[in-house]
Design a protein around this motif. Structure first.
Motif, PDB file in Angstrom:
ATOM      1  N   LEU A  44      32.860  67.287  -8.454  1.00  0.00           N
ATOM      2  CA  LEU A  44      34.576  67.276  -8.345  1.00  0.00           C
ATOM      3  C   LEU A  44      34.126  67.462  -9.783  1.00  0.00           C
ATOM      4  O   LEU A  44      34.615  68.774 -10.128  1.00  0.00           O
ATOM      5  CB  LEU A  44      34.940  66.570  -7.543  1.00  0.00           C
ATOM      6  CG  LEU A  44      36.233  67.360  -7.757  1.00  0.00           C
ATOM      7  CD1 LEU A  44      36.222  68.177  -6.707  1.00  0.00           C
ATOM      8  CD2 LEU A  44      37.137  65.691  -6.474  1.00  0.00           C
ATOM      9  N   HIS A  70      32.721  71.594  -9.659  1.00  0.00           N
ATOM     10  CA  HIS A  70      34.088  72.107  -9.666  1.00  0.00           C
ATOM     11  C   HIS A  70      35.508  72.534 -10.582  1.00  0.00           C
ATOM     12  O   HIS A  70      35.745  73.199 -10.333  1.00  0.00           O
ATOM     13  CB  HIS A  70      35.074  71.814  -7.705  1.00  0.00           C
ATOM     14  CG  HIS A  70      36.313  72.535  -7.667  1.00  0.00           C
ATOM     15  ND1 HIS A  70      36.281  73.531  -7.591  1.00  0.00           N
ATOM     16  CD2 HIS A  70      37.373  71.854  -7.442  1.00  0.00           C
ATOM     17  CE1 HIS A  70      37.768  73.744  -7.600  1.00  0.00           C
ATOM     18  NE2 HIS A  70      38.156  72.982  -7.085  1.00  0.00           N
ATOM     19  N   HIS A 105      35.240  77.147 -10.708  1.00  0.00           N
ATOM     20  CA  HIS A 105      36.827  76.719  -9.942  1.00  0.00           C
ATOM     21  C   HIS A 105      37.796  77.243  -9.049  1.00  0.00           C
ATOM     22  O   HIS A 105      37.463  77.246  -8.254  1.00  0.00           O
ATOM     23  CB  HIS A 105      38.083  75.969 -11.401  1.00  0.00           C
ATOM     24  CG  HIS A 105      38.630  74.637 -11.524  1.00  0.00           C
ATOM     25  ND1 HIS A 105      40.139  75.517 -12.191  1.00  0.00           N
ATOM     26  CD2 HIS A 105      39.313  74.252 -10.577  1.00  0.00           C
ATOM     27  CE1 HIS A 105      40.164  74.526 -11.818  1.00  0.00           C
ATOM     28  NE2 HIS A 105      40.559  73.483 -10.773  1.00  0.00           N
ATOM     29  N   ASP A 109      37.503  78.053  -5.574  1.00  0.00           N
ATOM     30  CA  ASP A 109      38.990  78.240  -4.203  1.00  0.00           C
ATOM     31  C   ASP A 109      39.283  79.293  -3.457  1.00  0.00           C
ATOM     32  O   ASP A 109      39.809  79.072  -2.156  1.00  0.00           O
ATOM     33  CB  ASP A 109      40.408  77.448  -5.253  1.00  0.00           C
ATOM     34  CG  ASP A 109      40.538  75.893  -5.873  1.00  0.00           C
ATOM     35  OD1 ASP A 109      39.255  75.561  -5.259  1.00  0.00           O
ATOM     36  OD2 ASP A 109      41.012  76.477  -7.130  1.00  0.00           O
ATOM     37  N   GLY A 114      35.100  78.137   0.906  1.00  0.00           N
ATOM     38  CA  GLY A 114      35.137  77.093  -0.440  1.00  0.00           C
ATOM     39  C   GLY A 114      36.220  76.090  -0.294  1.00  0.00           C
ATOM     40  O   GLY A 114      36.468  75.880   1.047  1.00  0.00           O
ATOM     41  N   THR A 115      37.142  75.633  -1.221  1.00  0.00           N
ATOM     42  CA  THR A 115      37.736  74.454  -1.251  1.00  0.00           C
ATOM     43  C   THR A 115      38.744  74.479  -0.078  1.00  0.00           C
ATOM     44  O   THR A 115      38.537  74.277   1.094  1.00  0.00           O
ATOM     45  CB  THR A 115      38.292  73.975  -2.649  1.00  0.00           C
ATOM     46  OG1 THR A 115      39.255  75.006  -2.745  1.00  0.00           O
ATOM     47  CG2 THR A 115      37.456  74.449  -3.314  1.00  0.00           C
ATOM     48  N   GLY A 187      43.503  72.248  -1.208  1.00  0.00           N
ATOM     49  CA  GLY A 187      42.439  71.788  -1.353  1.00  0.00           C
ATOM     50  C   GLY A 187      43.166  71.964  -3.366  1.00  0.00           C
ATOM     51  O   GLY A 187      43.229  72.174  -3.497  1.00  0.00           O
ATOM     52  N   THR A 233      40.556  65.733  -1.200  1.00  0.00           N
ATOM     53  CA  THR A 233      41.341  67.719  -0.348  1.00  0.00           C
ATOM     54  C   THR A 233      39.843  68.426  -0.881  1.00  0.00           C
ATOM     55  O   THR A 233      39.849  69.812  -0.662  1.00  0.00           O
ATOM     56  CB  THR A 233      43.160  67.983  -1.319  1.00  0.00           C
ATOM     57  OG1 THR A 233      43.315  67.979  -1.999  1.00  0.00           O
ATOM     58  CG2 THR A 233      43.335  67.149   0.224  1.00  0.00           C
ATOM     59  N   GLU A 234      39.522  68.119  -1.917  1.00  0.00           N
ATOM     60  CA  GLU A 234      38.187  69.183  -2.668  1.00  0.00           C
ATOM     61  C   GLU A 234      36.900  68.594  -2.701  1.00  0.00           C
ATOM     62  O   GLU A 234      36.627  69.265  -2.481  1.00  0.00           O
ATOM     63  CB  GLU A 234      38.595  69.331  -4.230  1.00  0.00           C
ATOM     64  CG  GLU A 234      40.261  70.211  -4.493  1.00  0.00           C
ATOM     65  CD  GLU A 234      40.171  70.533  -5.578  1.00  0.00           C
ATOM     66  OE1 GLU A 234      40.177  71.942  -5.871  1.00  0.00           O
ATOM     67  OE2 GLU A 234      39.472  70.125  -6.170  1.00  0.00           O
ATOM     68  N   ARG A 235      36.773  67.271  -2.580  1.00  0.00           N
ATOM     69  CA  ARG A 235      35.812  66.889  -2.674  1.00  0.00           C
ATOM     70  C   ARG A 235      34.493  67.033  -1.331  1.00  0.00           C
ATOM     71  O   ARG A 235      33.364  67.232  -1.681  1.00  0.00           O
ATOM     72  CB  ARG A 235      35.839  65.418  -2.332  1.00  0.00           C
ATOM     73  CG  ARG A 235      33.923  64.156  -1.785  1.00  0.00           C
ATOM     74  CD  ARG A 235      33.375  64.068  -3.288  1.00  0.00           C
ATOM     75  NE  ARG A 235      32.235  63.137  -3.066  1.00  0.00           N
ATOM     76  CZ  ARG A 235      31.009  63.501  -4.141  1.00  0.00           C
ATOM     77  NH1 ARG A 235      31.005  63.919  -4.635  1.00  0.00           N
ATOM     78  NH2 ARG A 235      30.049  62.320  -3.262  1.00  0.00           N
ATOM     79  N   ALA A 237      34.202  69.750  -0.242  1.00  0.00           N
ATOM     80  CA  ALA A 237      33.406  71.385  -0.826  1.00  0.00           C
ATOM     81  C   ALA A 237      32.973  71.164  -1.532  1.00  0.00           C
ATOM     82  O   ALA A 237      31.823  71.837  -1.471  1.00  0.00           O
ATOM     83  CB  ALA A 237      35.328  72.330  -1.143  1.00  0.00           C
ATOM     84  N   CYS A 238      32.413  69.922  -2.262  1.00  0.00           N
ATOM     85  CA  CYS A 238      31.571  69.703  -2.909  1.00  0.00           C
ATOM     86  C   CYS A 238      30.311  69.685  -2.028  1.00  0.00           C
ATOM     87  O   CYS A 238      28.960  70.178  -2.432  1.00  0.00           O
ATOM     88  CB  CYS A 238      31.932  68.443  -4.053  1.00  0.00           C
ATOM     89  SG  CYS A 238      32.939  68.897  -5.280  1.00  0.00           S
TER      90      CYS A 238
END
Length: 271
Positions: A44, A70, A105, A109, A114-115, A187, A233-235, A237-238
């Protein structure tokens, strides 16, 4: 597949030209490794902990040569590169160990898978569409219907199970027994999209980094705001990025174990 070929394939899917004006997607440090087979460590946020993990993997026989992040390493123009600074140390280690640092990034998104899409998939949202379209069928955030309507309490429990945030914050005076059908997600820092989310007819908005008065605004506009934290909320997506890079042809790709939330929540019951 070489790193250059991998990045070219990725950018055909999530063009850096889609990024916001304030953003800095793409190469952060490219230490002459473009022609090497791609061995990626996905994270991330590119931190010294992640860089040290990549170096340790190299030393163990796994030839990691790309940190695919990200969040960008560099947002503002650098005035100097010094080892005593975090960014300076990252640049030095990147060049010394020939480990490139690349960021996807705000372009990541927006894209399908994506995220935002990953969050929508985790909540099993149906008939999903962007909250703010930017290109045909893509854009910021996602809004859709739950596969089965549930109470707010059940939705909060589902989010806790799926994302494992250290803490969940939600709007004051929200009725935990209210039935929820339509949900929006975004996210990372998404509170600036509250106005757009309200227009979608969503009852609940899952995002992060919300301020005191943004919770007030959401409540006053009939929107239940849920803040699950930036990392949570973003991890997820990784993890999807690992699958994407592998599908595109990376020699190997794996998820970082050294990614950090940067926050700890104190519990009176701990210790």
């Amino acid at each position: 597949m070489t790193i250059a070929q991998l990045i070219q394939a990725f950018e055909a899917w999530a063009p850096p030209s889609w990024q916001e004006k304030w953003d800095n997607c793409g190469w952060q440090v490219e230490p002459g490794i473009l022609d090497a087979p791609a061995y990626a460590l996905v994270c991330l946020t590119p931190t010294l902990s992640v860089m040290n993990e990549a170096i340790a993997l190299q030393q163990s026989g796994i030839p990691i040569n790309l940190i695919f992040a990200h969040h960008p390493l560099i947002f503002s123009p650098l005035k100097s590169v010094q080892k005593k600074d975090g960014i300076g140390a990252m640049v030095q280690l990147s060049i010394t160990h020939k480990i490139g640092i690349y960021s996807a990034h705000t372009n990541f998104d927006q894209v399908a898978d994506g995220t935002a899409d990953v969050l929508a998939q985790m909540l099993q949202l149906q008939a999903v569409e962007p909250v703010v379209p930017t290109q045909p069928e893509v854009g910021y955030g996602r809004v859709g219907h739950l596969s089965n309507a549930m109470t707010l309490q059940q939705l909060l429990a589902m989010i806790q199970t799926q994302l494992s945030p250290p803490d969940l914050i939600y709007s004051p005076d929200a009725n935990l027994h209210q039935h929820i059908d339509r949900v929006a997600v975004l996210g990372g820092s998404g509170a600036s999209f509250i106005d757009d989310v309200v227009k979608t007819g969503a009852q609940v908005y899952l995002t992060s980094d919300c301020k005191f008065h943004q919770f007030q605004e959401a409540r006053d506009r009939g929107l239940i705001l849920i803040d699950a934290g930036h990392y949570a909320t973003e991890r997820p997506a990784c993890a999807h990025l690992v699958e994407k890079l592998t599908a595109l042809g990376a020699k190997a790709a794996q998820l970082s174990d050294a990614d950090e939330d940067f926050r700890q929540f104190f519990s009176t019951g701990s210790g």
